[in-house]
Write a protein that holds these residues in place. Sequence first.
Motif, PDB file in Angstrom:
ATOM      1  N   SER B  73       0.737  -1.152   0.121  1.00  0.00           N
ATOM      2  CA  SER B  73      -0.058  -0.223  -0.864  1.00  0.00           C
ATOM      3  C   SER B  73       0.804   0.803   0.501  1.00  0.00           C
ATOM      4  O   SER B  73       0.481   2.657  -0.448  1.00  0.00           O
ATOM      5  CB  SER B  73      -0.855  -0.344   1.308  1.00  0.00           C
ATOM      6  OG  SER B  73      -0.096  -0.492   2.515  1.00  0.00           O
ATOM      7  N   ASP B  74       2.139   1.671   0.495  1.00  0.00           N
ATOM      8  CA  ASP B  74       3.028   2.271   0.576  1.00  0.00           C
ATOM      9  C   ASP B  74       4.202   2.368  -0.809  1.00  0.00           C
ATOM     10  O   ASP B  74       4.751   1.226  -0.410  1.00  0.00           O
ATOM     11  CB  ASP B  74       3.995   2.245   2.035  1.00  0.00           C
ATOM     12  CG  ASP B  74       4.794   3.669   2.155  1.00  0.00           C
ATOM     13  OD1 ASP B  74       4.904   4.471   1.132  1.00  0.00           O
ATOM     14  OD2 ASP B  74       5.136   3.589   3.363  1.00  0.00           O
ATOM     15  N   PRO B  75       4.009   3.122  -1.330  1.00  0.00           N
ATOM     16  CA  PRO B  75       5.258   2.488  -2.554  1.00  0.00           C
ATOM     17  C   PRO B  75       6.489   3.008  -2.440  1.00  0.00           C
ATOM     18  O   PRO B  75       7.523   2.837  -3.280  1.00  0.00           O
ATOM     19  CB  PRO B  75       4.340   3.558  -3.592  1.00  0.00           C
ATOM     20  CG  PRO B  75       3.641   4.321  -3.272  1.00  0.00           C
ATOM     21  CD  PRO B  75       2.199   4.338  -2.154  1.00  0.00           C
ATOM     22  N   PRO B 118      -0.142  -6.252   2.311  1.00  0.00           N
ATOM     23  CA  PRO B 118       0.623  -5.760   3.168  1.00  0.00           C
ATOM     24  C   PRO B 118       0.867  -3.906   2.386  1.00  0.00           C
ATOM     25  O   PRO B 118       1.070  -3.357   1.734  1.00  0.00           O
ATOM     26  CB  PRO B 118       2.041  -6.561   1.942  1.00  0.00           C
ATOM     27  CG  PRO B 118       1.520  -6.710   0.921  1.00  0.00           C
ATOM     28  CD  PRO B 118       0.351  -6.822   1.029  1.00  0.00           C
ATOM     29  N   ARG B 119       1.652  -3.349   3.589  1.00  0.00           N
ATOM     30  CA  ARG B 119       2.237  -2.166   3.581  1.00  0.00           C
ATOM     31  C   ARG B 119       3.288  -1.762   2.798  1.00  0.00           C
ATOM     32  O   ARG B 119       2.892  -1.448   2.129  1.00  0.00           O
ATOM     33  CB  ARG B 119       2.685  -0.491   5.547  1.00  0.00           C
ATOM     34  CG  ARG B 119       2.354   0.711   5.065  1.00  0.00           C
ATOM     35  CD  ARG B 119       3.095   0.778   5.965  1.00  0.00           C
ATOM     36  NE  ARG B 119       4.498  -0.478   6.586  1.00  0.00           N
ATOM     37  CZ  ARG B 119       5.605   0.502   6.412  1.00  0.00           C
ATOM     38  NH1 ARG B 119       5.499   2.024   5.083  1.00  0.00           N
ATOM     39  NH2 ARG B 119       6.531   0.151   6.567  1.00  0.00           N
ATOM     40  N   GLY B 420       4.273  -5.479   7.433  1.00  0.00           N
ATOM     41  CA  GLY B 420       3.286  -4.467   8.416  1.00  0.00           C
ATOM     42  C   GLY B 420       1.718  -4.519   7.625  1.00  0.00           C
ATOM     43  O   GLY B 420       2.607  -4.705   5.729  1.00  0.00           O
ATOM     44  N   ASP B 421       0.697  -3.972   7.728  1.00  0.00           N
ATOM     45  CA  ASP B 421      -0.482  -4.518   6.896  1.00  0.00           C
ATOM     46  C   ASP B 421      -0.379  -3.130   6.337  1.00  0.00           C
ATOM     47  O   ASP B 421      -0.420  -2.036   6.736  1.00  0.00           O
ATOM     48  CB  ASP B 421      -1.743  -4.703   8.417  1.00  0.00           C
ATOM     49  CG  ASP B 421      -2.984  -4.921   7.359  1.00  0.00           C
ATOM     50  OD1 ASP B 421      -3.736  -4.134   7.387  1.00  0.00           O
ATOM     51  OD2 ASP B 421      -3.687  -6.177   7.439  1.00  0.00           O
ATOM     52  N   ALA B 422      -1.543  -2.931   5.441  1.00  0.00           N
ATOM     53  CA  ALA B 422      -2.126  -1.689   4.340  1.00  0.00           C
ATOM     54  C   ALA B 422      -2.334  -0.911   6.108  1.00  0.00           C
ATOM     55  O   ALA B 422      -2.202   0.767   6.227  1.00  0.00           O
ATOM     56  CB  ALA B 422      -2.374  -2.495   3.796  1.00  0.00           C
ATOM     57  N   GLY B 423      -3.575  -1.597   6.621  1.00  0.00           N
ATOM     58  CA  GLY B 423      -4.592  -0.567   7.494  1.00  0.00           C
ATOM     59  C   GLY B 423      -3.599  -0.324   8.831  1.00  0.00           C
ATOM     60  O   GLY B 423      -3.147   0.769   8.806  1.00  0.00           O
TER      61      GLY B 423
END
Lengths: 429, 429
Positions: B73-75, B118-119, B420-423
Amino acid sequence: MPLPQLDISGQLVFDQLLHLATFSDDPNPAVTRILFTDQDLNARAYVKQLMTEAGLIVREDTIGNVYGVLEGSDPTAPAVGTGSHCDAIPLAGAFDGTLGVIGGIAALGALRDVGFRPRAPLEVVMFTSEEPTRFGLSCSGSRAMAGALEGDYLATLRDVNGSSYLEAARGAGYGAASLDAMLAGARRTRADLGAFLELHIEQGPALEAEGLQVGLVTAIAAPAALAVRFSGDGGHAGAHLMHLRNDASLAAAEFALAVERIVLATGSEDTVGTVGRWEVSPNAVNSVPREAALEVDVRDVDADRRDGVVAEVLAEAARIAEARRVRLETRVVSQDPPAASGEAPLAALAAAVEHLGLTSRRMVSRAYHDSLFMAQIAPTAMVFIPCRHGYSHRPDEYASPEDIERGVHVLALALAQLAGDAGAEHVEL
Amino acid sequence: MPLPQLDISGQLVFDQLLHLATFSDDPNPAVTRILFTDQDLNARAYVKQLMTEAGLIVREDTIGNVYGVLEGSDPTAPAVGTGSHCDAIPLAGAFDGTLGVIGGIAALGALRDVGFRPRAPLEVVMFTSEEPTRFGLSCSGSRAMAGALEGDYLATLRDVNGSSYLEAARGAGYGAASLDAMLAGARRTRADLGAFLELHIEQGPALEAEGLQVGLVTAIAAPAALAVRFSGDGGHAGAHLMHLRNDASLAAAEFALAVERIVLATGSEDTVGTVGRWEVSPNAVNSVPREAALEVDVRDVDADRRDGVVAEVLAEAARIAEARRVRLETRVVSQDPPAASGEAPLAALAAAVEHLGLTSRRMVSRAYHDSLFMAQIAPTAMVFIPCRHGYSHRPDEYASPEDIERGVHVLALALAQLAGDAGAEHVEL
Ligand SMILES: [Mn+2]
Ligand SMILES: [Mn+2]
Ligand SMILES: [Mn+2]
Ligand SMILES: [Mn+2]
């Protein structure tokens, strides 16, 4: 009438040998020429061309032995032969074997050039595969000619590509409908071969060291070949702990050193033992060797002493395999008898040497030759010339044009005596 | 919200590993899969197919490392990677390396299947050529990725056909306009890789012997590779007298036994030394060996002790060469530093093991891995599962579906924690 003076050029034979050497799988001066490969076929074509140019009738048999024949006046007389081989082990030189073929052609050509007409046919033979490179079997051409090659055994042999001998022969334009037919097609007997001579480089240092021009061979040493395979369990070179290993290559290493030790323990200079072939598997830097396959060559002029060394070597292999917890397979590939030279061919060589006023000695051949098998069907003798430092099976193998000329001259005069003259049977030198 | 229960089938991964094993130059159960050969390309196609089926984005770099990516989720977040290799030395097994690739795909696929996003990006990598078979260089893919591969050195390497690495890479559809461009195209840095994990079979007997399910690797042993070449003068096995010989293979035999002796003299179970490669030339039964080229692997968890063994081995080579009157060339091919595991990835693995209630121990890896080089650019750790009898680099290498399932599960849970988790960034197991 005595035989006219022969016109033999050692330089020409030398140049032809160097041209023959260009048919090689490795760059000259190294020569690599393996049975029934393209370069072997190129070499054969050149040999046949030289035979034709010398006025000889060319024929080939089913196993690929190439003959150049000078016809005799008596078609019922057993032929008088000479010859040697043109194959070369990897990274060998230009003179081993080839001298006896090219020099043999030159000898017959010189006799023909002075109008000599033999009573018995004179033949020069290029034998197929004296060297064991491709199928692990030495002297296949001369063994077949002498009837000393079992079809059942030959049928078991395979080259590295899995090809059989018959397949390889057929691929080269030789062979026959069956293996037995191929062997039958190469067979000669005492009835059609009266005597045989082979001209060869010494492959040892004696003649050069003693300053002698020619060696007359009284016997050929008795060779034996063994195949020995150690097999362990292999493993990862990083993770497999030392005390858990049974490394096949370390058994092979101990074995090779044992062969040397056993041979030296005979105290005899005439006894030699060599581990010439090593195949380690999987042969990866990060893998404990699982298998090591070795080939061993043991030779001696004394057959009993040679057999004693072979027995000790096999016993030592078993002891090492047990101590290192590896499995062992052994096979006696060959254990041929030694050969004594025939009286008539040796006397003919000696007369030629005397006629030419050359310095010489009698000696034993420690190397293997096609003559070992020709001796089984006809009185046979060999004549050696010096080779530099005794080197052979090496790219720097060398014989001088002068020594070559003397060797070919001796060969020609001896062949003429053995074949007899069409008119006067006995040849006066 | 805790991570949902993952659906991982050890049997499915096991079956995929056996299918991958069919891409082999030797008949199964043996596996031989050499860099950029047809079977390597077949294996790569299968790996990419599995990546696609697991919902991963496939990309390849210039040296042939194959990535399967689960986007984060975090590019901007550095990726979390896992992976291993699929090449296999001659006559190896189905599990070394392949487990970390196929198991890594299964881990990412299982996370994706339960909707985990995933983050940080999650990547599974199939590294090019961990094994040194073709060019004598291990870990070319991971070395290139870590910037630990010099173009000047790589340019000197040739395979048995005389091809360069770049030529071989191009032949397989990889490579670039130049060697430097190829290396640059594979380069990763600390900025884009946050952590790395590798799942692997133990390749040793400890886990099985102690009845443990998982090993957490705290360090990778320090390996060194040497090339040693003895050269003598060769000669004819029949004619060259024993006392005149300088047989290169006998020097090699003494040397291999010396390597064993020097390693055993350390008294350390962690020190291993192997002469894995033997090339004897001309390698003919009737020729005295002229040259013996060996490759030696020495490893230890203690870099100083390892370096001491290397120095002694080189000194012994010189002593043997002098005593046997052969020439000697030696080269240190590699002498890499050991790698300590990163704290965060080791903690993630430990938490996963605890969550799953598995028995485990911390241990050192004696085998080489791509992780050795990944550790140079990112915190790295490895997880081991047992393999039968500790066997590896052998056709009978084996890991059970149950052990595989546990290993993939540990890997998936650790990867999720590290990414890590996206949320909610922190993943609750
Ligand atoms: Mn020879
Ligand atoms: Mn010969
Ligand atoms: Mn491996
Ligand atoms: Mn591996």
